[in-house]
Motif scaffolding. Sequence first.
Motif, mmCIF file in Angstrom:
data_model
loop_
_atom_site.group_PDB
_atom_site.id
_atom_site.type_symbol
_atom_site.label_atom_id
_atom_site.label_comp_id
_atom_site.label_asym_id
_atom_site.label_seq_id
_atom_site.Cartn_x
_atom_site.Cartn_y
_atom_site.Cartn_z
ATOM 1 N N ASN A 154 0.820 -1.212 0.000
ATOM 2 C CA ASN A 154 0.000 0.000 0.000
ATOM 3 C C ASN A 154 0.854 1.263 0.000
ATOM 4 O O ASN A 154 0.482 2.270 -0.604
ATOM 5 C CB ASN A 154 -0.944 0.008 1.195
ATOM 6 N N VAL A 155 1.992 1.210 0.670
ATOM 7 C CA VAL A 155 2.888 2.371 0.701
ATOM 8 C C VAL A 155 3.490 2.597 -0.679
ATOM 9 O O VAL A 155 3.545 3.727 -1.165
ATOM 10 C CB VAL A 155 3.992 2.177 1.764
ATOM 11 N N SER A 156 3.927 1.518 -1.339
ATOM 12 C CA SER A 156 4.527 1.700 -2.664
ATOM 13 C C SER A 156 3.487 2.161 -3.680
ATOM 14 O O SER A 156 3.792 2.971 -4.553
ATOM 15 C CB SER A 156 5.220 0.421 -3.128
ATOM 16 N N ILE A 157 2.258 1.699 -3.551
ATOM 17 C CA ILE A 157 1.198 2.167 -4.450
ATOM 18 C C ILE A 157 0.910 3.648 -4.192
ATOM 19 O O ILE A 157 0.721 4.426 -5.133
ATOM 20 C CB ILE A 157 -0.068 1.306 -4.299
ATOM 21 N N ALA A 158 0.887 4.059 -2.916
ATOM 22 C CA ALA A 158 0.662 5.467 -2.595
ATOM 23 C C ALA A 158 1.798 6.327 -3.141
ATOM 24 O O ALA A 158 1.565 7.435 -3.642
ATOM 25 C CB ALA A 158 0.533 5.646 -1.085
ATOM 26 N N ALA A 159 3.028 5.814 -3.079
ATOM 27 C CA ALA A 159 4.170 6.566 -3.631
ATOM 28 C C ALA A 159 4.054 6.686 -5.149
ATOM 29 O O ALA A 159 4.339 7.752 -5.717
ATOM 30 C CB ALA A 159 5.475 5.880 -3.249
ATOM 31 N N LEU A 160 3.626 5.627 -5.803
ATOM 32 C CA LEU A 160 3.424 5.689 -7.254
ATOM 33 C C LEU A 160 2.339 6.688 -7.622
ATOM 34 O O LEU A 160 2.484 7.469 -8.565
ATOM 35 C CB LEU A 160 3.061 4.311 -7.792
ATOM 36 N N ASN A 161 1.246 6.665 -6.873
ATOM 37 C CA ASN A 161 0.173 7.624 -7.133
ATOM 38 C C ASN A 161 0.652 9.052 -6.911
ATOM 39 O O ASN A 161 0.286 9.965 -7.661
ATOM 40 C CB ASN A 161 -1.035 7.322 -6.248
#
Length: 148
Positions: free
Chosen positions: A75-82
């Motif tokens: 979830n953290v890496s997805i938030a960083a990508l977003n």
Amino acid sequence: MLHHIKYLLLKFNITQPSDNDIYDWMQYNYVNRIEYALEHGNYKTRKLAAEALGNLGAHSSIPMLFRSIDDKVQNVSIAALNALEQIGCKDELGATLIKKRFDWVREHRDKKAKQEANKGKKYNIYRWERASKKSFERVKEQLKKPIR
């Protein structure tokens, strides 16, 4: 004043900032505090910090977001990508990394969905039965006989 204290408590690793604290840091444009929370917070704090950096749109936080792409928590890496997508990383390397990571996340989700769909299925596996000792002995005896 309270958000200054929360930042010091985060620095000393005593407590984690809440949603409201990070929202206050966004209002006062404290990018360095949010980046520190992204690097040293727990997974919820890191996710909130990545989302906050995306909302702020500070181009100075792009290297920090690139480092958090490889976070242990998905979830953290997805938030960083977003967040990188919101900031609009126009660098060719950044765009390629974001695209590849999103492709990986999509494949990972598809694989999990496929596993969940196949979870209840039962497969018919045909097993060859072992020859009984009787039939084995019979074949052995026939091989001993001379061929006519």
